[in-house]
Scaffold this motif. Structure first.
Motif, PDB file in Angstrom:
ATOM      1  N   ILE A   1      23.262 -83.618  79.356  1.00 47.56           N
ATOM      2  CA  ILE A   1      22.916 -82.368  80.036  1.00 47.56           C
ATOM      3  C   ILE A   1      21.421 -82.137  79.854  1.00 47.56           C
ATOM      4  N   ARG A   2      20.726 -81.985  80.982  1.00 50.49           N
ATOM      5  CA  ARG A   2      19.284 -81.741  80.933  1.00 50.49           C
ATOM      6  C   ARG A   2      18.921 -80.581  81.846  1.00 50.49           C
ATOM      7  N   ASN A   3      18.208 -79.620  81.276  1.00 53.15           N
ATOM      8  CA  ASN A   3      17.737 -78.445  82.006  1.00 53.15           C
ATOM      9  C   ASN A   3      16.224 -78.300  81.944  1.00 53.15           C
ATOM     10  N   ASP A   4      15.529 -79.312  81.431  1.00 56.99           N
ATOM     11  CA  ASP A   4      14.089 -79.178  81.256  1.00 56.99           C
ATOM     12  C   ASP A   4      13.353 -79.272  82.587  1.00 56.99           C
ATOM     13  N   ARG A   5      12.160 -78.742  82.588  1.00 58.46           N
ATOM     14  CA  ARG A   5      11.362 -78.632  83.806  1.00 58.46           C
ATOM     15  C   ARG A   5      11.152 -79.987  84.494  1.00 58.46           C
ATOM     16  N   ALA A   6      10.780 -81.001  83.731  1.00 49.41           N
ATOM     17  CA  ALA A   6      10.498 -82.305  84.328  1.00 49.41           C
ATOM     18  C   ALA A   6      11.744 -82.883  84.987  1.00 49.41           C
ATOM     19  N   TYR A   7      12.876 -82.724  84.332  1.00 51.96           N
ATOM     20  CA  TYR A   7      14.117 -83.265  84.890  1.00 51.96           C
ATOM     21  C   TYR A   7      14.508 -82.542  86.180  1.00 51.96           C
ATOM     22  N   ILE A   8      14.378 -81.213  86.198  1.00 53.67           N
ATOM     23  CA  ILE A   8      14.719 -80.443  87.403  1.00 53.67           C
ATOM     24  C   ILE A   8      13.846 -80.887  88.574  1.00 53.67           C
TER      25      ILE A   8
ATOM     26  N   VAL B   1      17.471 -75.073  76.013  1.00 46.56           N
ATOM     27  CA  VAL B   1      16.383 -74.834  76.970  1.00 46.56           C
ATOM     28  C   VAL B   1      16.463 -73.393  77.459  1.00 46.56           C
ATOM     29  N   PRO B   2      15.461 -72.580  77.234  1.00 45.77           N
ATOM     30  CA  PRO B   2      15.512 -71.173  77.653  1.00 45.77           C
ATOM     31  C   PRO B   2      15.534 -71.041  79.171  1.00 45.77           C
ATOM     32  N   PHE B   3      16.165 -69.981  79.650  1.00 44.56           N
ATOM     33  CA  PHE B   3      16.223 -69.739  81.090  1.00 44.56           C
ATOM     34  C   PHE B   3      14.829 -69.540  81.677  1.00 44.56           C
ATOM     35  N   SER B   4      13.895 -69.076  80.852  1.00 45.53           N
ATOM     36  CA  SER B   4      12.531 -68.918  81.365  1.00 45.53           C
ATOM     37  C   SER B   4      11.987 -70.247  81.861  1.00 45.53           C
ATOM     38  N   GLU B   5      12.417 -71.363  81.239  1.00 46.68           N
ATOM     39  CA  GLU B   5      11.989 -72.679  81.690  1.00 46.68           C
ATOM     40  C   GLU B   5      12.870 -73.204  82.813  1.00 46.68           C
ATOM     41  N   SER B   6      14.193 -73.179  82.613  1.00 43.63           N
ATOM     42  CA  SER B   6      15.086 -73.800  83.594  1.00 43.63           C
ATOM     43  C   SER B   6      15.186 -72.984  84.877  1.00 43.63           C
ATOM     44  N   VAL B   7      15.575 -71.724  84.767  1.00 42.74           N
ATOM     45  CA  VAL B   7      15.670 -70.891  85.965  1.00 42.74           C
ATOM     46  C   VAL B   7      14.276 -70.597  86.515  1.00 42.74           C
TER      47      VAL B   7
ATOM     48  N   THR C   1      28.352 -68.069  80.661  1.00 42.80           N
ATOM     49  CA  THR C   1      29.005 -66.831  80.246  1.00 42.80           C
ATOM     50  C   THR C   1      28.414 -65.639  81.002  1.00 42.80           C
ATOM     51  N   GLY C   2      29.043 -64.492  80.851  1.00 45.03           N
ATOM     52  CA  GLY C   2      28.506 -63.289  81.471  1.00 45.03           C
ATOM     53  C   GLY C   2      27.130 -62.940  80.945  1.00 45.03           C
ATOM     54  N   ALA C   3      26.936 -63.078  79.631  1.00 42.29           N
ATOM     55  CA  ALA C   3      25.633 -62.774  79.042  1.00 42.29           C
ATOM     56  C   ALA C   3      24.568 -63.734  79.568  1.00 42.29           C
ATOM     57  N   GLU C   4      24.927 -65.006  79.707  1.00 39.79           N
ATOM     58  CA  GLU C   4      23.971 -65.976  80.231  1.00 39.79           C
ATOM     59  C   GLU C   4      23.635 -65.700  81.692  1.00 39.79           C
ATOM     60  N   LEU C   5      24.621 -65.281  82.467  1.00 43.65           N
ATOM     61  CA  LEU C   5      24.364 -64.943  83.863  1.00 43.65           C
ATOM     62  C   LEU C   5      23.373 -63.793  83.962  1.00 43.65           C
ATOM     63  N   ARG C   6      23.561 -62.772  83.144  1.00 43.49           N
ATOM     64  CA  ARG C   6      22.632 -61.632  83.161  1.00 43.49           C
ATOM     65  C   ARG C   6      21.216 -62.070  82.755  1.00 43.49           C
ATOM     66  N   GLU C   7      21.145 -62.918  81.741  1.00 47.24           N
ATOM     67  CA  GLU C   7      19.835 -63.382  81.270  1.00 47.24           C
ATOM     68  C   GLU C   7      19.128 -64.191  82.354  1.00 47.24           C
ATOM     69  N   ALA C   8      19.862 -65.061  83.007  1.00 49.57           N
ATOM     70  CA  ALA C   8      19.272 -65.871  84.076  1.00 49.57           C
ATOM     71  C   ALA C   8      18.853 -65.005  85.251  1.00 49.57           C
ATOM     72  N   TYR C   9      19.691 -64.043  85.602  1.00 52.17           N
ATOM     73  CA  TYR C   9      19.423 -63.173  86.751  1.00 52.17           C
ATOM     74  C   TYR C   9      18.139 -62.377  86.539  1.00 52.17           C
ATOM     75  N   ALA C  10      17.817 -62.080  85.276  1.00 51.70           N
ATOM     76  CA  ALA C  10      16.578 -61.349  84.980  1.00 51.70           C
ATOM     77  C   ALA C  10      15.344 -62.191  85.278  1.00 51.70           C
ATOM     78  N   VAL C  11      15.503 -63.520  85.310  1.00 46.87           N
ATOM     79  CA  VAL C  11      14.400 -64.414  85.647  1.00 46.87           C
ATOM     80  C   VAL C  11      14.266 -64.547  87.165  1.00 46.87           C
ATOM     81  N   HIS C  12      15.409 -64.715  87.852  1.00 48.65           N
ATOM     82  CA  HIS C  12      15.429 -64.831  89.312  1.00 48.65           C
ATOM     83  C   HIS C  12      16.833 -64.495  89.800  1.00 48.65           C
ATOM     84  N   PRO C  13      16.969 -63.810  90.939  1.00 44.54           N
ATOM     85  CA  PRO C  13      18.309 -63.508  91.466  1.00 44.54           C
ATOM     86  C   PRO C  13      19.156 -64.773  91.632  1.00 44.54           C
TER      87      PRO C  13
END
Length: 339
Positions: free
Chosen positions: A101-108, A136-142, A163-175
């Motif tokens: 599983i990779r969520n880093d900027r270069a991989y995306i 990997v923080p959502f600030s980087e991946s999302v 999870t619900g908490a992760e969805l909220r955290e990601a949504y705060a970065v971008h809809p």
């Protein structure tokens, strides 16, 4: 084509694309479920579009890019009629058992270019993070995914198995337009937190495996005994041995309800997902997968079935009685991260 033979439409998340209320999961056309009749699979794509299905779902992990390449001619022929969804994050290599599983900027950045090339498109309508790497923080991946929107390579963002908490955290970065996770009569983990968060944020829910990988249809009762050697279900705990026998017995009320309505078990399972989502005030677009036009017609007809309160009461306890986990390794899902 009459209005009665096509499915209704809905908005996929706030400001998202308008799509048919049922989509098509294309994974099995290239990977995981044994050999595919390519001619029948292509006929299924055409039948889906004719039935009003407009959301077509793939991922770079399916066949290590082969599924995206398989879809490319269909996409080219119908680009303005469909909503194309693909995913990144599950890394595969020459070892068939390997899943990273990779969520880093270069991989995306690398992944999106590969998907655009294989699909033969300039923009992906809905781009999902297939699995979350909590390191990997959502600030980087999302944040990187948001850059792809700004650059015109992606139109809308999605997440899978968070999870619900992760969805909220990601949504705060971008809809986020859509959350894709397993949700069915046998798999209701998402109702712990993700469903509520999606409803609160106006995120559409895209249930994958709403037919329990075919088990809810009665198509097989023991994966090891009945399915081919290349079928991934042979290694999934719910579908083998004592677990399979116990779970097959749970399908009696599904068959009873199907007989009462004059429909199939598959249609009962799909109708349940639609109505369960409505209880939560949630837009839902299930993506059952199939490689046969006949099954496609059966699945889309389920969008016009209404289960009674008595039906729903009979079905309510099933998930709590299911034996075995969804995957041999549940760390690839949101379940271990639920608080």
């Amino acid at each position: 084509m009459t209005e009665q033979t096509t499915i209704a439409r809905t908005e996929l998340g706030k400001g998202g694309p308008v799509v048919g209320i049922q989509g098509l999961g294309c994974m099995g056309m290239s990977d995981f479920y044994g050999d595919t009749d390519e001619t029948a699979a292509r006929e299924t794509l055409d039948a889906a579009l004719a039935a009003g299905v407009t959301l077509f779902d793939t991922a770079d992990a399916y066949g290590r890019g082969a599924n995206e390449e398989f879809l490319a001619p269909f996409v080219a022929a119908h680009r303005d009629e469909i909503t194309l969804a693909t995913k990144f994050a599950i890394e595969r290599n020459d070892d068939p058992a390997y899943r990273g599983i990779r969520n880093d900027r270069a991989y995306i950045r690398q992944a999106v270019e590969g998907s655009l090339r294989r699909l033969g498109v300039d923009v992906i309508d809905l781009y999902y993070m297939h699995r979350r790497d909590p390191a990997v923080p959502f600030s980087e991946s999302v944040g990187t995914m948001a850059e792809l929107v700004q650059e015109g390579k992606v139109r809308h963002l999605g997440l899978s198995e968070v999870t619900g908490a992760e969805l909220r955290e990601a949504y705060a970065v971008h809809p986020i337009a859509a959350l894709q996770s397993e949700w069915s009569l046998f798999s209701r983990d998402v109702e712990r937190s993700a469903v509520g968060a999606a409803a609160e944020l106006g995120v559409a829910f895209v249930p994958y495996s709403p037919l329990g990988r075919g088990f809810l249809t009665g198509a097989f009762t023991d994966a090891e005994a009945e399915l081919s050697a290349g079928d991934v279900r042979r290694g999934q705990p719910r579908f083998t041995g004592e677990n399979a026998r116990a779970n097959a017995a749970l399908l009696a009320p599904v068959r009873e309800i199907a007989a009462a309505h004059g429909v199939t078990a598959a249609q009962v399972a799909l109708a349940w997902v639609q109505q369960r989502a409505a209880v939560h005030g949630l837009t839902v677009v299930p993506i059952p997968g199939t490689r046969r036009p006949g099954r496609l017609a059966e699945n889309t007809a389920a969008t016009r079935i209404t289960l009674t309160a008595a039906d729903l009461a009979l079905l309510e306890p099933l998930a709590s009685r299911v034996a075995g986990t969804r995957y041999p390794d549940m760390t690839f899902t949101s379940v271990p991260r639920e608080s």
